[in-house]
Design a protein around this motif. Structure first.
Motif, PDB file in Angstrom:
ATOM      1  N   THR A 170      55.353  40.239  49.399  1.00 29.72           N
ATOM      2  CA  THR A 170      54.669  41.214  49.177  1.00 29.72           C
ATOM      3  C   THR A 170      54.503  42.313  49.779  1.00 29.72           C
ATOM      4  OG1 THR A 170      52.684  40.013  49.105  1.00 29.72           O
ATOM      5  CG2 THR A 170      53.718  39.889  46.956  1.00 29.72           C
ATOM      6  N   ASP A 171      54.457  43.450  49.055  1.00 28.82           N
ATOM      7  CA  ASP A 171      54.166  44.634  50.236  1.00 28.82           C
ATOM      8  C   ASP A 171      52.674  44.869  50.318  1.00 28.82           C
ATOM      9  OD1 ASP A 171      54.115  47.265  51.365  1.00 28.82           O
ATOM     10  OD2 ASP A 171      54.424  48.310  49.732  1.00 28.82           O
ATOM     11  N   THR A 227      48.742  40.059  38.565  1.00 29.48           N
ATOM     12  CA  THR A 227      49.274  41.339  38.410  1.00 29.48           C
ATOM     13  C   THR A 227      50.388  41.670  37.587  1.00 29.48           C
ATOM     14  OG1 THR A 227      50.483  41.901  40.302  1.00 29.48           O
ATOM     15  CG2 THR A 227      48.037  42.205  40.433  1.00 29.48           C
ATOM     16  N   ALA A 262      52.553  44.043  37.808  1.00 29.35           N
ATOM     17  CA  ALA A 262      53.752  44.732  38.659  1.00 29.35           C
ATOM     18  C   ALA A 262      53.328  44.675  40.075  1.00 29.35           C
ATOM     19  CB  ALA A 262      53.992  46.067  38.090  1.00 29.35           C
ATOM     20  N   ALA A 263      54.365  44.631  41.101  1.00 28.19           N
ATOM     21  CA  ALA A 263      54.027  44.796  42.520  1.00 28.19           C
ATOM     22  C   ALA A 263      55.248  45.186  43.248  1.00 28.19           C
ATOM     23  CB  ALA A 263      53.521  43.387  42.951  1.00 28.19           C
ATOM     24  N   ASP A 264      55.117  45.954  44.415  1.00 28.18           N
ATOM     25  CA  ASP A 264      56.036  45.940  45.273  1.00 28.18           C
ATOM     26  C   ASP A 264      56.381  44.779  46.132  1.00 28.18           C
ATOM     27  OD1 ASP A 264      56.384  48.450  44.230  1.00 28.18           O
ATOM     28  OD2 ASP A 264      55.147  49.471  45.679  1.00 28.18           O
ATOM     29  N   HIS A 308      58.833  43.356  49.754  1.00 30.02           N
ATOM     30  CA  HIS A 308      59.778  43.734  50.685  1.00 30.02           C
ATOM     31  C   HIS A 308      60.839  42.872  50.404  1.00 30.02           C
ATOM     32  CE1 HIS A 308      57.466  46.766  52.746  1.00 30.02           C
ATOM     33  NE2 HIS A 308      56.515  45.900  52.721  1.00 30.02           N
ATOM     34  N   THR A 358      62.453  48.157  49.572  1.00 25.66           N
ATOM     35  CA  THR A 358      61.389  47.535  48.746  1.00 25.66           C
ATOM     36  C   THR A 358      61.512  47.748  47.307  1.00 25.66           C
ATOM     37  OG1 THR A 358      59.678  48.675  50.336  1.00 25.66           O
ATOM     38  CG2 THR A 358      58.813  48.008  48.014  1.00 25.66           C
ATOM     39  N   LEU A 359      61.164  46.358  46.588  1.00 24.05           N
ATOM     40  CA  LEU A 359      61.855  46.430  45.057  1.00 24.05           C
ATOM     41  C   LEU A 359      60.463  46.417  44.207  1.00 24.05           C
ATOM     42  CD1 LEU A 359      64.071  45.456  43.375  1.00 24.05           C
ATOM     43  CD2 LEU A 359      63.568  42.940  43.897  1.00 24.05           C
ATOM     44  N   ARG A 360      60.732  47.079  43.450  1.00 21.47           N
ATOM     45  CA  ARG A 360      59.468  47.240  42.410  1.00 21.47           C
ATOM     46  C   ARG A 360      59.654  46.083  41.422  1.00 21.47           C
ATOM     47  NH1 ARG A 360      53.962  48.285  42.301  1.00 21.47           N
ATOM     48  NH2 ARG A 360      53.244  48.866  40.001  1.00 21.47           N
ATOM     49  N   VAL A 361      58.594  45.278  41.274  1.00 25.91           N
ATOM     50  CA  VAL A 361      59.153  43.964  40.428  1.00 25.91           C
ATOM     51  C   VAL A 361      57.905  44.146  39.101  1.00 25.91           C
ATOM     52  CG1 VAL A 361      59.083  41.671  40.050  1.00 25.91           C
ATOM     53  CG2 VAL A 361      59.804  42.791  42.106  1.00 25.91           C
ATOM     54  N   ARG A 362      58.321  44.088  38.090  1.00 26.22           N
ATOM     55  CA  ARG A 362      57.601  43.913  36.569  1.00 26.22           C
ATOM     56  C   ARG A 362      57.436  42.353  36.381  1.00 26.22           C
ATOM     57  NH1 ARG A 362      56.336  49.021  35.722  1.00 26.22           N
ATOM     58  NH2 ARG A 362      58.164  50.638  35.692  1.00 26.22           N
TER      59      ARG A 362
END
Length: 151
Positions: A56-57, A95, A97-99, A101, A126-130
């Motif tokens: 996680t970022d 959460t 959604a999260a960013d 690495h 960096t990947l944005r994950v829902r």
């Protein structure tokens, strides 16, 4: 004289691994570090250079490794699976959604005298994950237990 039955052989318990093991949608192994020291062991001793490393970022949490087993690229669905686990095994759990690495393991480096679990990256994205609840539930149900070695 009656024959004596041979003594039962005890199976040695499997050595504790520094990671939990999950199965991705297409069958790949996804490894999740158990602690900061285990994160170091997973990343630097239990992974190959081209495996994918996720974290996680901007938040502490488990190192996650998607084992590619010689494949040049990951399956996109399994990459999402691994990213979901990175979020779940961090303080960002819950959460929406999260960013995350994503880097090749060979792009992850341990600075000199850095505390356990702390690393730097020399590449990646960096990947944005829902978060998809059904995906996460499937992954947690597919956790490989100690009774299923190498599966």
């Amino acid at each position: 004289t009656p024959r004596q039955a041979p003594p039962e052989r005890r199976r040695e318990p499997e050595a504790r691994k520094p990671y939990l093991s999950f199965r991705g949608l297409k069958g790949s192994e996804i490894r999740v570090g158990r602690s900061a020291r285990d994160n170091d062991a997973l990343t630097f001793r239990e992974s190959n250079g081209n495996d994918l490393w996720l974290h996680t970022d901007g938040s502490p949490g488990s190192h996650v490794v998607l084992v590619l087993a010689g494949r040049p690229e990951p399956d996109p669905e399994e990459l999402l699976d691994a990213a979901h686990l990175a979020v779940h095994f961090s303080p960002l759990r819950g959460t929406r959604a999260a960013d995350v690495h994503v880097a090749r393991r060979k792009e992850v480096h341990k600075p000199r005298k850095a505390p356990a679990g702390l690393v730097t990256l020399s590449g990646g994205k960096t990947l944005r994950v829902r978060i998809e609840d059904a995906r996460l539930a499937r992954l947690l149900d597919a956790r490989r237990g100690p009774a299923e070695p190498g599966r």
